[in-house]
Design an enzyme around this catalytic site. Structure first.
Site, mmCIF file in Angstrom:
data_model
loop_
_atom_site.group_PDB
_atom_site.id
_atom_site.type_symbol
_atom_site.label_atom_id
_atom_site.label_comp_id
_atom_site.label_asym_id
_atom_site.label_seq_id
_atom_site.Cartn_x
_atom_site.Cartn_y
_atom_site.Cartn_z
ATOM 1 N N ASP A 141 0.842 -1.206 0.000
ATOM 2 C CA ASP A 141 0.000 0.000 0.000
ATOM 3 C C ASP A 141 0.874 1.250 0.000
ATOM 4 O OD1 ASP A 141 -2.527 1.419 0.065
ATOM 5 O OD2 ASP A 141 -1.884 2.048 2.060
ATOM 6 N N ARG A 178 -0.427 7.005 -6.260
ATOM 7 C CA ARG A 178 -1.812 7.424 -6.530
ATOM 8 C C ARG A 178 -2.022 8.878 -6.133
ATOM 9 N NH1 ARG A 178 -5.120 4.094 -2.966
ATOM 10 N NH2 ARG A 178 -6.935 5.013 -3.962
HETATM 11 N N1 URA Z 1 -7.463 6.024 2.601
HETATM 12 C C1 URA Z 1 -6.601 5.037 2.238
HETATM 13 O O1 URA Z 1 -5.866 4.513 3.072
HETATM 14 N N2 URA Z 1 -6.568 4.673 0.963
HETATM 15 C C2 URA Z 1 -7.364 5.199 0.011
HETATM 16 O O2 URA Z 1 -7.281 4.794 -1.135
HETATM 17 C C3 URA Z 1 -8.271 6.221 0.386
HETATM 18 C C4 URA Z 1 -8.293 6.614 1.706
#
Ligand code: URA
Length: 465
Positions: free
Chosen positions: A160, A167
């Site tokens: 992530d 992102r």
């Molecule tokens: N919070 C997150 O951790 N990821 C996202 O994509 C949107 C909000």
């Protein structure tokens, strides 16, 4: 196995990835260059993912690092996450509040994303605060003080971290499968038993309509169930910013106000609603009214604020700042936005406010950009307020006065003033209670494309502010 170019092309052309292909992408994230990963992310934004693909992505991302076992930590172990908002400092208030009421808040948080702020950036306003806790530190801190807020790291949900940072700066945030995988991978890796997701809707949310937010909530509940997790979802308002402060240090100040029993009514109310749901789902209180009273007491008697102090100190920050918020980063330059006409504030577009705060230095334009923690916006009027021509609507704050003109122009566009009174929108639109989780963990079936059905058990709530 196809290479990354083939996978980008496949997704660009709307084809579904196999589980093995998704596993390959996640396992090779460190080796795939930014430009190819960004192209793949954009293809996912444009073409979507089936529920199967989303489940595989979530599962693989969760398992890209260590999966925390919190079984030795006193329960109930709860976690909360927002899909992203402007002025959304709920976690700063809610985490210590529920911990002060007897739940254990085991939270993995993010940094700012797109035009929205992030809990970790805000907490770094406390000098010395660090969020990159090793898994064993995270567990020990939970056992000691019942609250920890960590960032994803090389050991916790690292996939992530890689995707999130890209992102943020490539216009690839607004995608239900990517949001689902990003949030749930962190929540699953962090190991809490009760997960509450605050799905934002409105101009400042990644899901602008209530229907899209309900679809995202339904998707996250279904994917969570397939991965053995029970999830409670709330759909809440993000048309205008939450509270009055938008930035980093100034949001911390507003959170401190709220933890001291003051603070803006909408922020306090949302924290009480979400806190009650957590205490109820965690079995701390069976009755929502009693849960709410207990949370209110934690604000009135100072125990929630003291809990935040314990959290800051445990994570290396200067908790003395709680007693003296003037020691938080303060902006060198400020300017007021004045109303050009009198009337009622009809709209404060949260997305534009978030973008204006980023213009001032509170958000990133490029991966890894340092933030100006002092920068941000204080709203001096909110939706429904009556204002006179020339009255200040907002104060802009920054360390760099050259940033003021662009931000001022953008912020001015966020406000609409008209002759008729408007009622502020309902704060919480729907609650999706958890369903019993399946006994077994992930299903591995194929087909079943994501049909984006709204959750079926949505409850309407009366409006509140
Ligand atoms: N919070 C997150 O951790 N990821 C996202 O994509 C949107 C909000």
């Amino acid at each position: 196995m196809a290479g990354i170019v083939d996978l980008i092309v496949a997704k660009r052309d709307g084809r579904q990835h196999t589980e093995a292909e998704i596993a390959w992408i996640v396992d090779n994230l460190a080796a795939i260059p930014d430009y190819q990963l960004s192209a793949w992310l954009m293809a996912v934004v444009c073409r979507g993912m089936s529920e199967d693909e989303t489940t595989w992505l979530t599962d693989r991302m969760a398992r890209s690092g260590e999966m925390l076992d919190l079984s030795g930590v006193p329960g109930p172990r709860v976690d909360k996450h927002s899909t992203g908002g402007v002025g959304d400092k709920v976690s700063l208030v809610l985490a210590p509040m529920v911990a002060a009421c007897g739940a254990t808040m085991a939270k993995l948080s993010g940094r700012g994303l797109g035009h929205t702020g992030g809990t970790i950036d805000k907490l770094e306003s406390f000098a010395g605060f660090h969020a990159d806790l090793a898994p064993e530190q995270f567990r020990d801190q939970l056992s000691d003080i019942r609250v920890a807020i960590a960032s994803q790291s090389s050991r916790l949900a690292p996939a992530d971290g890689r995707l999130y940072a890209l992102r943020d700066v490539t216009g690839t945030v607004e995608s239900a499968p990517l949001i689902c995988a990003s949030i749930l991978s962190k929540k699953i890796a962090a190991g809490a038993d009760v997960i509450l997701l605050d799905v934002k809707t409105g101009a400042g949310a990644f899901m602008p309509t209530e229907e899209a937010a309900a679809e995202l909530a339904g998707l996250m509940q279904r994917v969570g169930r397939r991965l053995g997790r029970n999830i409670v979802c709330v759909v809440s308002e993000m048309g205008q910013p939450l509270g009055r402060a938008v930035g980093n240090a100034i949001e911390v100040e507003e959170a401190l106000e709220t933890l001291s029993g003051r603070g803006p009514a909408d922020l306090r109310e949302l924290c009480l609603i979400l806190g009650s749901l957590l205490l109820e789902a965690g079995g701390v209180e069976q009755d929502p009214e009693r849960a709410r009273e207990r949370l209110e007491r934690s604000l009135a008697d100072g125990s929630a604020l003291a809990k935040l102090g314990e959290l800051i100190e445990a994570q290396g920050g200067d908790a003395g700042w709680l007693d003296d918020p003037t020691r938080l980063p303060h902006a060198r330059a400020s300017e007021l936005l004045l109303a050009r006409q009198g009337g009622f504030v009809q709209v404060i577009d949260a997305r534009l406010v978030g973008a204006a705060a980023a213009d001032l230095g509170a958000g990133r334009q490029q991966k890894g950009d340092p933030l100006d923690l002092s920068a941000g916006i204080v709203l001096l009027a909110k939706m429904g307020d009556r204002v006179e021509a020339g009255q200040p609507l907002a104060r802009l704050l920054t360390g760099d006065p050259d940033r003021l003109p662009v931000a001022l122009g953008r912020l001015e566009a966020a406000f609409q003033i008209g002759p008729s009174p408007v009622a502020p929108p309902a704060l919480v639109k729907r609650v999706f209670k958890a369903q019993a989780a399946p006994e077994t963990a992930p299903t591995r079936d194929h087909g079943d494309p994501w049909t984006a059905l709204p959750g079926r058990q949505g409850l309407e709530l009366p409006g509140n502010r």
